[in-house]
Scaffold this motif. Structure first.
Motif, PDB file in Angstrom:
ATOM      1  N   LYS A  11       0.834  -1.208   0.000  1.00 55.60           N
ATOM      2  CA  LYS A  11       0.000   0.000   0.000  1.00 55.60           C
ATOM      3  C   LYS A  11       0.867   1.255   0.000  1.00 55.60           C
ATOM      4  CE  LYS A  11      -4.059  -1.944   2.321  1.00 55.60           C
ATOM      5  NZ  LYS A  11      -4.937  -1.878   3.509  1.00 55.60           N
ATOM      6  N   GLU A  12       1.926   1.207   0.816  1.00 58.83           N
ATOM      7  CA  GLU A  12       2.846   2.345   0.865  1.00 58.83           C
ATOM      8  C   GLU A  12       3.535   2.543  -0.481  1.00 58.83           C
ATOM      9  OE1 GLU A  12       6.617   3.891   3.595  1.00 58.83           O
ATOM     10  OE2 GLU A  12       5.671   1.942   4.000  1.00 58.83           O
ATOM     11  N   LEU A  13       3.932   1.412  -1.147  1.00 62.45           N
ATOM     12  CA  LEU A  13       4.581   1.487  -2.458  1.00 62.45           C
ATOM     13  C   LEU A  13       3.624   2.004  -3.524  1.00 62.45           C
ATOM     14  CD1 LEU A  13       7.209   0.814  -3.997  1.00 62.45           C
ATOM     15  CD2 LEU A  13       6.244  -1.460  -4.435  1.00 62.45           C
ATOM     16  N   ASP A  14       2.357   1.558  -3.439  1.00 56.46           N
ATOM     17  CA  ASP A  14       1.343   2.000  -4.408  1.00 56.46           C
ATOM     18  C   ASP A  14       1.095   3.496  -4.267  1.00 56.46           C
ATOM     19  OD1 ASP A  14      -0.872   1.337  -6.355  1.00 56.46           O
ATOM     20  OD2 ASP A  14      -2.072   2.132  -4.689  1.00 56.46           O
ATOM     21  N   ALA A  15       1.001   3.966  -3.028  1.00 54.91           N
ATOM     22  CA  ALA A  15       0.794   5.403  -2.808  1.00 54.91           C
ATOM     23  C   ALA A  15       1.991   6.202  -3.317  1.00 54.91           C
ATOM     24  CB  ALA A  15       0.571   5.671  -1.321  1.00 54.91           C
ATOM     25  N   PHE A  16       3.197   5.666  -3.098  1.00 51.27           N
ATOM     26  CA  PHE A  16       4.410   6.346  -3.568  1.00 51.27           C
ATOM     27  C   PHE A  16       4.420   6.443  -5.092  1.00 51.27           C
ATOM     28  CE2 PHE A  16       8.645   5.639  -5.375  1.00 51.27           C
ATOM     29  CZ  PHE A  16       9.313   6.776  -4.942  1.00 51.27           C
ATOM     30  N   GLU A  17       4.043   5.334  -5.743  1.00 46.93           N
ATOM     31  CA  GLU A  17       4.077   5.330  -7.212  1.00 46.93           C
ATOM     32  C   GLU A  17       3.053   6.302  -7.787  1.00 46.93           C
ATOM     33  OE1 GLU A  17       4.353   2.058 -10.800  1.00 46.93           O
ATOM     34  OE2 GLU A  17       3.139   1.578  -9.055  1.00 46.93           O
ATOM     35  N   HIS A  18       1.857   6.323  -7.223  1.00 44.30           N
ATOM     36  CA  HIS A  18       0.844   7.246  -7.734  1.00 44.30           C
ATOM     37  C   HIS A  18       1.273   8.704  -7.543  1.00 44.30           C
ATOM     38  CE1 HIS A  18      -1.805   3.726  -7.946  1.00 44.30           C
ATOM     39  NE2 HIS A  18      -2.599   4.474  -8.717  1.00 44.30           N
ATOM     40  N   GLN A  19       1.884   8.979  -6.399  1.00 45.82           N
ATOM     41  CA  GLN A  19       2.360  10.346  -6.167  1.00 45.82           C
ATOM     42  C   GLN A  19       3.475  10.716  -7.138  1.00 45.82           C
ATOM     43  OE1 GLN A  19       3.871  10.978  -2.247  1.00 45.82           O
ATOM     44  NE2 GLN A  19       3.872  13.213  -2.418  1.00 45.82           N
ATOM     45  N   THR A  20       4.338   9.728  -7.416  1.00 51.40           N
ATOM     46  CA  THR A  20       5.452   9.974  -8.340  1.00 51.40           C
ATOM     47  C   THR A  20       4.930  10.217  -9.749  1.00 51.40           C
ATOM     48  OG1 THR A  20       6.853   8.536  -6.995  1.00 51.40           O
ATOM     49  CG2 THR A  20       7.640   9.038  -9.199  1.00 51.40           C
ATOM     50  N   LEU A  21       3.913   9.440 -10.151  1.00 49.21           N
ATOM     51  CA  LEU A  21       3.338   9.604 -11.483  1.00 49.21           C
ATOM     52  C   LEU A  21       2.718  10.988 -11.657  1.00 49.21           C
ATOM     53  CD1 LEU A  21       1.614   6.147 -12.108  1.00 49.21           C
ATOM     54  CD2 LEU A  21       3.529   7.112 -13.398  1.00 49.21           C
ATOM     55  N   PRO A  42      12.313  15.272 -12.028  1.00 49.51           N
ATOM     56  CA  PRO A  42      13.653  14.668 -12.212  1.00 49.51           C
ATOM     57  C   PRO A  42      14.663  15.119 -11.161  1.00 49.51           C
ATOM     58  CG  PRO A  42      12.781  15.409 -14.303  1.00 49.51           C
ATOM     59  CD  PRO A  42      11.866  15.946 -13.261  1.00 49.51           C
ATOM     60  N   GLN A  43      14.488  16.326 -10.634  1.00 48.93           N
ATOM     61  CA  GLN A  43      15.424  16.827  -9.636  1.00 48.93           C
ATOM     62  C   GLN A  43      15.338  16.045  -8.307  1.00 48.93           C
ATOM     63  OE1 GLN A  43      17.653  19.165 -10.439  1.00 48.93           O
ATOM     64  NE2 GLN A  43      16.733  19.184 -12.518  1.00 48.93           N
ATOM     65  N   LYS A  44      14.215  15.364  -8.119  1.00 49.21           N
ATOM     66  CA  LYS A  44      14.009  14.617  -6.863  1.00 49.21           C
ATOM     67  C   LYS A  44      14.267  13.118  -7.026  1.00 49.21           C
ATOM     68  CE  LYS A  44      10.485  17.806  -5.113  1.00 49.21           C
ATOM     69  NZ  LYS A  44       9.096  17.911  -4.629  1.00 49.21           N
ATOM     70  N   ARG A  45      14.901  12.748  -8.130  1.00 44.09           N
ATOM     71  CA  ARG A  45      15.117  11.336  -8.415  1.00 44.09           C
ATOM     72  C   ARG A  45      15.831  10.617  -7.271  1.00 44.09           C
ATOM     73  NH1 ARG A  45      18.925   8.127 -11.038  1.00 44.09           N
ATOM     74  NH2 ARG A  45      20.304   9.898 -11.329  1.00 44.09           N
ATOM     75  N   GLN A  46      16.842  11.256  -6.691  1.00 48.22           N
ATOM     76  CA  GLN A  46      17.596  10.614  -5.612  1.00 48.22           C
ATOM     77  C   GLN A  46      16.708  10.377  -4.382  1.00 48.22           C
ATOM     78  OE1 GLN A  46      20.610   9.386  -5.962  1.00 48.22           O
ATOM     79  NE2 GLN A  46      20.504   8.541  -3.852  1.00 48.22           N
ATOM     80  N   GLY A  47      15.829  11.336  -4.129  1.00 48.39           N
ATOM     81  CA  GLY A  47      14.896  11.177  -3.000  1.00 48.39           C
ATOM     82  C   GLY A  47      13.944  10.025  -3.235  1.00 48.39           C
ATOM     83  N   TYR A  48      13.490   9.897  -4.499  1.00 54.83           N
ATOM     84  CA  TYR A  48      12.608   8.774  -4.823  1.00 54.83           C
ATOM     85  C   TYR A  48      13.315   7.445  -4.567  1.00 54.83           C
ATOM     86  CZ  TYR A  48       9.831  12.285  -7.319  1.00 54.83           C
ATOM     87  OH  TYR A  48       9.083  13.383  -7.670  1.00 54.83           O
ATOM     88  N   LEU A  49      14.563   7.345  -5.035  1.00 59.18           N
ATOM     89  CA  LEU A  49      15.315   6.105  -4.867  1.00 59.18           C
ATOM     90  C   LEU A  49      15.567   5.787  -3.388  1.00 59.18           C
ATOM     91  CD1 LEU A  49      17.916   6.486  -7.787  1.00 59.18           C
ATOM     92  CD2 LEU A  49      15.849   5.077  -7.743  1.00 59.18           C
ATOM     93  N   GLU A  50      15.863   6.822  -2.604  1.00 54.17           N
ATOM     94  CA  GLU A  50      16.090   6.598  -1.180  1.00 54.17           C
ATOM     95  C   GLU A  50      14.827   6.078  -0.482  1.00 54.17           C
ATOM     96  OE1 GLU A  50      17.573  10.201   0.441  1.00 54.17           O
ATOM     97  OE2 GLU A  50      19.568  10.006  -0.487  1.00 54.17           O
ATOM     98  N   LYS A  51      13.663   6.578  -0.902  1.00 56.93           N
ATOM     99  CA  LYS A  51      12.403   6.100  -0.339  1.00 56.93           C
ATOM    100  C   LYS A  51      12.184   4.632  -0.674  1.00 56.93           C
ATOM    101  CE  LYS A  51       8.325   6.277   1.581  1.00 56.93           C
ATOM    102  NZ  LYS A  51       8.186   6.307   3.047  1.00 56.93           N
TER     103      LYS A  51
END
Length: 461
Positions: free
Chosen positions: A383-393, A398-407
């Motif tokens: 559920k946490e991963l699904d919420a993260f993916e929808h928010q990312t979409l 692109p400037q926050k790519r490293q933050g996405y990967l760290e999450k």
């Protein structure tokens, strides 16, 4: 020598570490399945509360005088061998024994009581373990009292001074013969006192209800100036008073050399009954029956080996344990093990059998419970991963790519460190594959950039 000490030290260290690891493992499991453990604990406590308690270490028995006192001592010795203290309370006889047994404030739970003593209003709360011996009605008289020692008629009895025990069947016997239940000619006293008065001539006759081995009975039947009445209508007495049995003494049955008696004598006999309070522990009931089998089951003057204990007197209902004992014999464990061990194993079996029936489905469900718990934990990460993916979409930057990967790394580390990774391993690997798929997409940026652009275009339209 040093190598041996080192070897021993290594083995001890390994054993210690094994124990510690097992305890930690059990502790970890207990933290997961504590609801089941709590349920099992509640069930066990409930069973212990309602299960029969351990038998008492002290039991109180009312005995009496004469043969009752001797018999009580034999029972006390038997109980002592089994680790139970049987406290004996001497009384005046059956009547007092019965009254003490009926008194709920009295500690007495077992008593010897003569057949025919119990009235209808005295049966509540009492049970019987059966009869354990005969108690004949001995009607002794002096040689100079009656001219014919084979027949004593009613007229002779009406004028005779007769000694009676305080609580014997003598009263019923006299009443059946048309004699008054109370008369100034009757002297109610102990058997010993009545015996002495008979010798002195203060009494013409003495009715004694006691066992054949009683010292008083033995003295009287061998006394040259004392004779014994034969109950020629013994069958009639047995028919009218169902707690009576008919017994016979053959000619010369006391002493063949002197041909005593010189004729066959018929006796009527009540029985010694082992009465108990209905709340007496079942194990103590069985122990009493075992004692009765050993002590009273041997061949006696009037009985064959194995005749007692028996359910001869139906004045009281037989206890459930006694009925089982008479039908099937003593429990198997009591035949081969000490009483305390046999009783303990039986009690534990009766306790653990229903507990096992209750616990089995619960214990069987524990693995599925742990698996479902692990899957629920993984489901939370999904559920946490699904919420993260929808928010990312919707808000890809692109400037926050490293933050996405760290999450994503943080979610994967949690998945790896969780207990779920050891229990639901396949589900955990599937989760990690999905995390890796999103990670690859973010690193390539193409999918999320295009999807994010399309979503923004749709919103602008």
């Amino acid at each position: 020598m040093a190598s041996i000490q080192e070897d021993i030290a290594e083995h001890l260290s390994a054993a210690y570490q094994t124990v510690v690891d097992e305890l930690k493992s059990w502790y970890e499991h207990a933290k997961e399945i504590w609801p089941f453990l709590l349920l099992l604990l509640i069930a066990l406590i409930t069973l212990i509360y309602f299960a029969k308690p351990a038998p008492p270490t002290t039991v109180y028995m009312a005995t009496g005088e004469g043969s009752y006192r001797i018999l009580g001592e034999k029972y006390r010795e038997y109980f002592k061998r089994k680790g139970i203290d049987l406290q004996l309370f001497p009384t005046s006889g059956s009547k007092e024994n019965l009254n003490r047994l009926l008194d709920k404030n009295d500690p007495i739970q077992v008593a010897f009581v003569q057949g025919g003593m119990i009235s209808e209003n005295q049966k509540k709360g009492l049970l019987t373990l059966g009869s354990i011996d005969y108690e004949p009605v001995w009607f002794f008289y002096r040689n100079d009292t009656f001219s014919d020692n084979r027949l004593v008629d009613k007229k002779k009895l009406e004028n005779a001074r007769i000694g009676l025990g305080p609580d014997t069947e003598a009263f019923n016997v006299l009443q059946l013969n048309g004699l008054p239940r109370l008369s100034p000619n009757y002297l109610v006293s102990s058997n010993l006192e009545g015996e002495q008065k008979l010798y002195r001539g203060d009494l013409e006759a003495l009715l004694v209800v006691d066992g054949y081995d009683s010292a008083i009975v033995q003295r009287l039947i061998h006394h040259p100036n004392i004779h014994l009445v034969s109950f020629k209508r013994a069958d009639a007495y047995v028919h009218l008073l169902p707690y009576f049995e008919k017994l016979s003494i053959p000619m010369g049955g006391f002493n063949i050399e002197t041909n005593s008696p010189d004729h066959e004598i018929d006796l009527i006999s009540t029985t010694t009954n082992l009465l108990i309070d209905e709340n007496l522990h079942p194990a103590i009931q069985l122990l009493l029956l075992e004692a009765a089998t050993e002590i009273n089951g041997a061949r006696t003057y009037f009985s064959k080996a194995g005749d007692f204990p028996a359910y001869l007197n139906s004045e009281l209902p037989l206890s459930k344990e006694a009925r089982y004992f008479f039908d099937k014999g003593p429990p198997t464990l009591m035949r081969y093990l000490p009483f305390w061990l046999a009783e303990f194993l039986e009690r534990m079996f009766l306790l653990l059998l229903p507990f096992a029936a209750f616990a089995y489905p619960i214990i069987r469900a524990i693995p599925n419970y742990r698996l479902n718990l692990a899957r629920k934990q993984i489901g939370g990460m999904y559920k946490e991963l699904d919420a993260f993916e929808h928010q990312t979409l919707s808000q890809f930057d692109p400037q926050k790519r490293q933050g996405y990967l760290e999450k994503l790394n943080e979610i994967e580390v949690r998945a790896l460190m969780s207990k779920a990774s050891k229990i639901a391993t396949a589900d955990c690997y599937t989760l990690r594959n999905n995390i890796q798929f999103i990670r690859d997409a973010i690193e390539k940026e193409m999918i999320y950039q295009s999807l994010s652009a399309e979503r923004k275009s749709d919103l602008s339209d």
